[in-house]
Design an enzyme around this catalytic site. Structure first.
Site, PDB file in Angstrom:
ATOM      1  N   GLU A 130       2.472   6.198   5.813  1.00 30.13           N
ATOM      2  CA  GLU A 130       4.311   5.591   6.616  1.00 30.13           C
ATOM      3  C   GLU A 130       4.970   5.173   5.550  1.00 30.13           C
ATOM      4  O   GLU A 130       5.399   5.914   4.935  1.00 30.13           O
ATOM      5  CB  GLU A 130       3.642   4.248   5.578  1.00 30.13           C
ATOM      6  CG  GLU A 130       4.479   2.792   5.884  1.00 30.13           C
ATOM      7  CD  GLU A 130       4.400   1.544   5.887  1.00 30.13           C
ATOM      8  OE1 GLU A 130       4.014   0.077   6.522  1.00 30.13           O
ATOM      9  OE2 GLU A 130       3.490   1.157   4.138  1.00 30.13           O
ATOM     10  N   ALA A 266       2.096   0.247  -3.872  1.00 30.39           N
ATOM     11  CA  ALA A 266       0.965   0.770  -3.333  1.00 30.39           C
ATOM     12  C   ALA A 266       1.050   1.267  -1.871  1.00 30.39           C
ATOM     13  O   ALA A 266       1.364   0.797  -0.959  1.00 30.39           O
ATOM     14  CB  ALA A 266      -0.071  -0.167  -3.547  1.00 30.39           C
ATOM     15  N   GLU A 268      -1.423   0.541   1.993  1.00 28.51           N
ATOM     16  CA  GLU A 268      -2.834  -0.195   2.330  1.00 28.51           C
ATOM     17  C   GLU A 268      -3.395   1.080   3.518  1.00 28.51           C
ATOM     18  O   GLU A 268      -4.500  -0.023   4.026  1.00 28.51           O
ATOM     19  CB  GLU A 268      -2.229  -1.679   3.335  1.00 28.51           C
ATOM     20  CG  GLU A 268      -1.690  -0.995   4.845  1.00 28.51           C
ATOM     21  CD  GLU A 268      -0.202  -0.846   4.392  1.00 28.51           C
ATOM     22  OE1 GLU A 268       0.766  -1.449   5.261  1.00 28.51           O
ATOM     23  OE2 GLU A 268       0.172  -0.984   3.248  1.00 28.51           O
ATOM     24  N   GLU A 300      -2.088  -5.784  -0.671  1.00 23.60           N
ATOM     25  CA  GLU A 300      -2.967  -3.954  -0.393  1.00 23.60           C
ATOM     26  C   GLU A 300      -3.913  -5.042  -0.470  1.00 23.60           C
ATOM     27  O   GLU A 300      -4.590  -4.359   0.924  1.00 23.60           O
ATOM     28  CB  GLU A 300      -3.000  -3.121  -1.583  1.00 23.60           C
ATOM     29  CG  GLU A 300      -1.573  -2.883  -2.150  1.00 23.60           C
ATOM     30  CD  GLU A 300      -0.598  -2.324  -0.603  1.00 23.60           C
ATOM     31  OE1 GLU A 300      -0.709  -2.400   0.481  1.00 23.60           O
ATOM     32  OE2 GLU A 300       0.255  -2.823  -1.243  1.00 23.60           O
ATOM     33  N   HIS A 303      -4.036  -7.099   3.060  1.00 24.32           N
ATOM     34  CA  HIS A 303      -3.275  -5.735   4.231  1.00 24.32           C
ATOM     35  C   HIS A 303      -5.015  -5.757   5.066  1.00 24.32           C
ATOM     36  O   HIS A 303      -4.909  -5.230   6.473  1.00 24.32           O
ATOM     37  CB  HIS A 303      -2.714  -4.588   3.702  1.00 24.32           C
ATOM     38  CG  HIS A 303      -1.071  -5.154   3.835  1.00 24.32           C
ATOM     39  ND1 HIS A 303      -0.138  -5.367   4.781  1.00 24.32           N
ATOM     40  CD2 HIS A 303      -0.232  -4.674   2.395  1.00 24.32           C
ATOM     41  CE1 HIS A 303       0.479  -5.034   4.871  1.00 24.32           C
ATOM     42  NE2 HIS A 303       0.631  -4.687   3.113  1.00 24.32           N
TER      43      HIS A 303
END
Length: 859
Positions: A130, A266, A268, A300, A303
């Protein structure tokens, strides 16, 4: 990197043209231990809506060897430029593309990150994709609405483990062939590769559901991995989310991988969540750290449904992705049976919303639903509005439509759009159906405008102290200079709490009124007419809305005397947050804020709030105190911290927090000698274990004050020959108060690009010391001389660390503002860099205002 941007219009055009079916990705990582590149072979099958059309696929790679489209070899030199491979003469209907390339391992936390653990000299790999970094590992149509299935085949060194989104297969001849994933976006695919340590379990849900669970970390951290506690939080999340979402967990297994040098908290990735391995605590931490880790785990997990199962069409709706996960993770902590943190909304009010209020008062403030024109825009938009303000507004939306109605709408949304892509209107439409509320006006006011409202009580009483009139006055302050848009009044769903002192001197809530504040300057509250005026009137009690709240004069006077006497943690947190906001706004002098904290912090039971107050007092004294009084304030705070350290319950979280607070500001020879004595065992404080991380906190302060130098730092590093020890040593060396140490640190970050992301961050953290202003003064000019070139030549994460971390924020002066303005006017930075520098400038401007207010209070 030039040529790596993608505009929204390009993505929309490509989405109209293409439907992507599947990827087959073959990676040869067998040379990962030594090599800098690896072979990547991608075959992607996709349909084109037009005959003869042209488009492009994304790839960031040092070398492309072969591009084959529908059986025809393309001229690589002609079609590959920057981060794109041009695809022309597509067939209408099915097309097949194969790309053979050499891709590069990174040390920046982007793409396929490679880390070598100094404990075992083994390499550990993980991906971070991401926003647009799957293209660093395989050729991909890099945008969230071109979903496909992904089938990974990975050759790895013998004895290593490979984890991906699909269940881990048995390897054959060190080759791992994974089953295809469901249809997901490129940015949530993942590979984690290396000799990781693993712990396995299962989640057993309703109707016989069994989900395999895994937790992974490096072997050098295995002794500290509290897997049972992590599994417990995870199972609570599975129970709560599946009940609230009424949709079974959508993937085949759920792995959580604690990985090194991770830039974020973190990520996902579907079924393979990566988490920064600082959350494997190798020394004692307070319960607040476990609470934050649990929130990250739940964020997470949420998500998996909101973001992975149903994904935003474009990054405009990034906020909804992150805000939903933030809101539901806190709600789960507060309400899940057996949760250790039923007070999680206190933490939210104290930390998340404080972040949001700060972000919303910067010149870069923007609507929650931001206008994301391209990748450059979204890369700097992971901010306090996207996460914290958005979650605050969702919390208010839940109060507005009702919790049951909210989750019924969410359930319909998941069922309707599973494995697809959506826009905000899809969710709001579902919520309108279940709640019967018209959310278009609400959405326009809250999601499409920027800025923050201020709510104040207007109270009139008669001679007997009975309220004769009560109203809520709403203000819409002007947006910061440079911000786009106009200030607006908004509808707020709030509670008003009435608090009185009981016989034992505690502040208890005696009444509560919940109402809609209209989008006007004044909202009457007739329900409170005839009620005896209490000691404290608290607007936005229970923290339902997003607004800055001010206390009336009588309530403020009571709070100053009794802030620590609220029986509940949330109203205390709201008052602490209001006081902090007033300090940042120059409405409360720093010296008065210090006295307020010192008078109330001993009664504050919530350790997360205590630690926030520690950070805020330190920041206020460093940046917001009048320079001529600053040393007096710091001395008073440090002595108070030492007193609290010595009197705290032995072995308690509060004792540990006060030890860290004291270490952060120890300044006199006697105080610094105490730190050295605690380190060397010459002195002890009952219950205080000076373990690895606390030792480094002491060493870093002793280095920053010139008591310790290279021999002592090296000796401590010899005690802790780990990756964390390497980072701490880098911080300590950069913190030393000498021109040579600063020049060395600066050169390692700015003149060279060899440091890994985590070490670069550590060096920057040591370089900037607030009590070394004179030593750092020459670096203001140097910063502006290099920052544009750094931005152009480094990856986004590395450049952002430098642009934000090395900005001369501690040089609070008109000269710094002038230098910044001159650079902004002449350098012509791109929008992302301009935004970051403008935000930093705003901090200096705010500090000047606060310093003036503090000086006036002392006059």
């Amino acid at each position: 990197m030039p040529g790596t941007n993608l505009t929204r219009e390009e993505a929309q055009q490509r989405a109209k043209l293409l439907t992507v079916d599947s990827y087959e990705i073959d990676l040869d990582l067998s040379g990962a231990q030594e090599g800098g590149t690896y072979r990547s072979v991608t075959t992607v099958r996709f349909d084109s809506a037009e005959e003869g059309a042209e488009t492009f696929i994304d790839l960031v790679a040092p070398a492309v060897h072969k591009v084959t489209l529908n059986g025809h070899a393309l001229d690589v030199a002609a079609v590959f430029r920057d981060s794109r491979i041009a695809l022309k003469h597509l067939k209408q209907g099915r097309n097949e593309l194969t790309v053979v390339a050499d891709c590069a391992y990174t040390n920046t936390g982007e793409g396929l990150h490679k880390f070598v653990d100094p404990v075992d000299d083994q390499a550990y790999l993980y991906t971070q994709f991401e926003v647009p970094d799957a293209r660093r590992v395989f050729a991909s149509f890099e945008q969230p609405d071109l979903k496909a299935t992904f089938q990974f085949t990975v050759k790895a060194p013998s004895g290593w483990t490979v984890i991906s989104n699909s269940p881990t297969p048995e390897p054959k001849d060190d080759v791992w062939v994974f089953e295809p994933t469901p249809r997901i976006s490129t940015y949530i695919t993942a590979l984690i590769v290396g000799p990781y340590h693993a712990v396995h379990s299962t989640y057993e849900g309703p109707d016989g559901q069994v989900v395999p669970l895994g937790i992974y970390c490096r072997p050098s951290l295995a002794e500290f991995l509290d897997a049972d506690a992590i599994f417990e939080v995870t199972r609570q999340g599975f129970d709560w989310f599946q009940e609230k979402f009424d949709y079974a967990y959508p993937f085949a297994k759920y792995d959580q991988l604690f990985v090194p040098e991770f830039n974020a908290g973190a990520m996902e990735n579907a079924g393979a969540v990566t988490i920064r391995d600082q959350y494997v605590f190798r020394s004692k931490v307070t319960d607040a750290a476990y609470e934050v880790r649990a929130e990250t785990i739940l964020h997470e997990l949420a998500h998996m449904w909101f973001g992975d199962l149903v994904t935003m069409e474009w990054w405009n709706d990034l906020w909804l992705n992150e805000s939903f996960a933030t809101y539901t993770s806190i709600a789960c902590q507060a309400a899940a049976p057996g949760s250790r943190w039923p007070h999680s909304w206190t933490t939210f009010a104290n930390q998340m919303k404080t972040w949001a209020y700060r972000q919303d008062q910067l010149p870069s403030t923007h609507p929650i639903m931001a206008d994301i024109r391209d990748l450059d825009d979204v890369l700097v938009n992971f901010d306090g509005i996207t996460y914290a303000k958005g979650a605050s507004v969702l919390k208010q939306l839940v109060a507005y439509v009702g919790e049951d109605e909210f989750f019924r709408g969410v359930q319909a949304y998941f069922k309707r759009h599973a494995f697809g892509n959506t826009r905000l209107s899809d969710l709001l439409g579902a919520l309108e159906e279940t709640s019967g509320r018209d959310l278009k006006t609400w959405s326009k006011a809250w999601l499409e405008t920027a800025g923050i409202n201020v709510l104040r009580p207007e109270i009139e009483v008669d001679g007997d102290g009975v309220i004769t009139s009560f109203a809520v006055r709403q203000e819409a302050p002007a947006l910061p200079v440079g911000a786009k848009g106009e200030p607006v009044l908004r509808p707020h769903r709030i509670a008003i709490g009435l608090y009185d002192l009981d016989g034992s001197g505690k502040l208890v809530r005696t009444d509560r009124v919940e109402l809609d504040v209209t989008a006007t300057e004044r909202t009457e509250v007739p329900q409170l007419a005839g009620v005896r005026r209490p000691a404290v009137v608290l607007l936005n009690d229970d923290d339902l809305s997003y607004a800055k709240v001010r206390l009336d004069e009588e309530s403020l006077a009571t709070v100053k005397q009794h802030l620590g006497d609220f029986t509940e943690s949330l109203p205390r947190a709201l008052c602490w947050a209001s006081a902090w906001d007033m300090t940042r706004d120059g409405e409360l002098a720093t010296r008065d804020y210090l006295e307020l904290v010192l008078s109330g912090i001993a009664k504050e039971s919530d350790i997360g709030v205590v630690q926030s107050l520690h950070r805020q007092v330190k920041l206020a004294l460093d940046l917001y105190a009048a320079p001529e009084w600053r040393e007096t304030g710091l001395a008073r705070w440090t002595e108070a911290a030492l007193t609290h350290l010595r009197t705290a319950e032995p072995g308690s979280d509060h004792q540990l927090a006060w030890a860290r607070a004291f270490a952060a500001t120890a300044r006199t020879p006697q105080q610094l000698d105490l730190l050295a004595a605690l380190l060397e065992g010459r002195e002890t404080i009952e219950g205080l274990v000076v373990d690895t991380e606390l030792r480094w906190a002491f060493v870093e302060r002793l280095a920053a004050t010139g008591v310790y130098d290279e021999p002592e730092i090296a000796a401590e590093h010899d005690r802790d020959k780990t990756a964390a020890g390497e980072r701490h040593a880098a911080t300590a060396r950069a913190a030393r108060p000498t021109a040579e140490a600063k020049a060395e640190a600066w050169a390692s970050v700015v003149d060279s690009d060899k440091l890994p992301n985590a070490v670069q961050e550590a060096v920057i953290g040591g370089f900037v010391q607030t009590d070394q202003r004179e030593l750092l003064a020459p670096y203001t000019e140097k910063f502006f001389a290099v920052v544009k070139d750094v931005w152009a030549s480094r990856s986004h994460e590395m450049a952002q660390q430098i642009a934000v971390g090395l900005y001369p924020a501690v040089q609070v002066s008109e000269e710094t503002l002038a230098a910044t303005d001159a650079w902004l006017a002449s350098a012509e930075p791109n929008a992302a860099l301009r935004r970051l520098v403008s935000e930093s400038r705003s901090g200096v401007e705010r500090a000047l205002k606060a310093q003036a207010a503090d000086a006036a209070a002392g006059a």
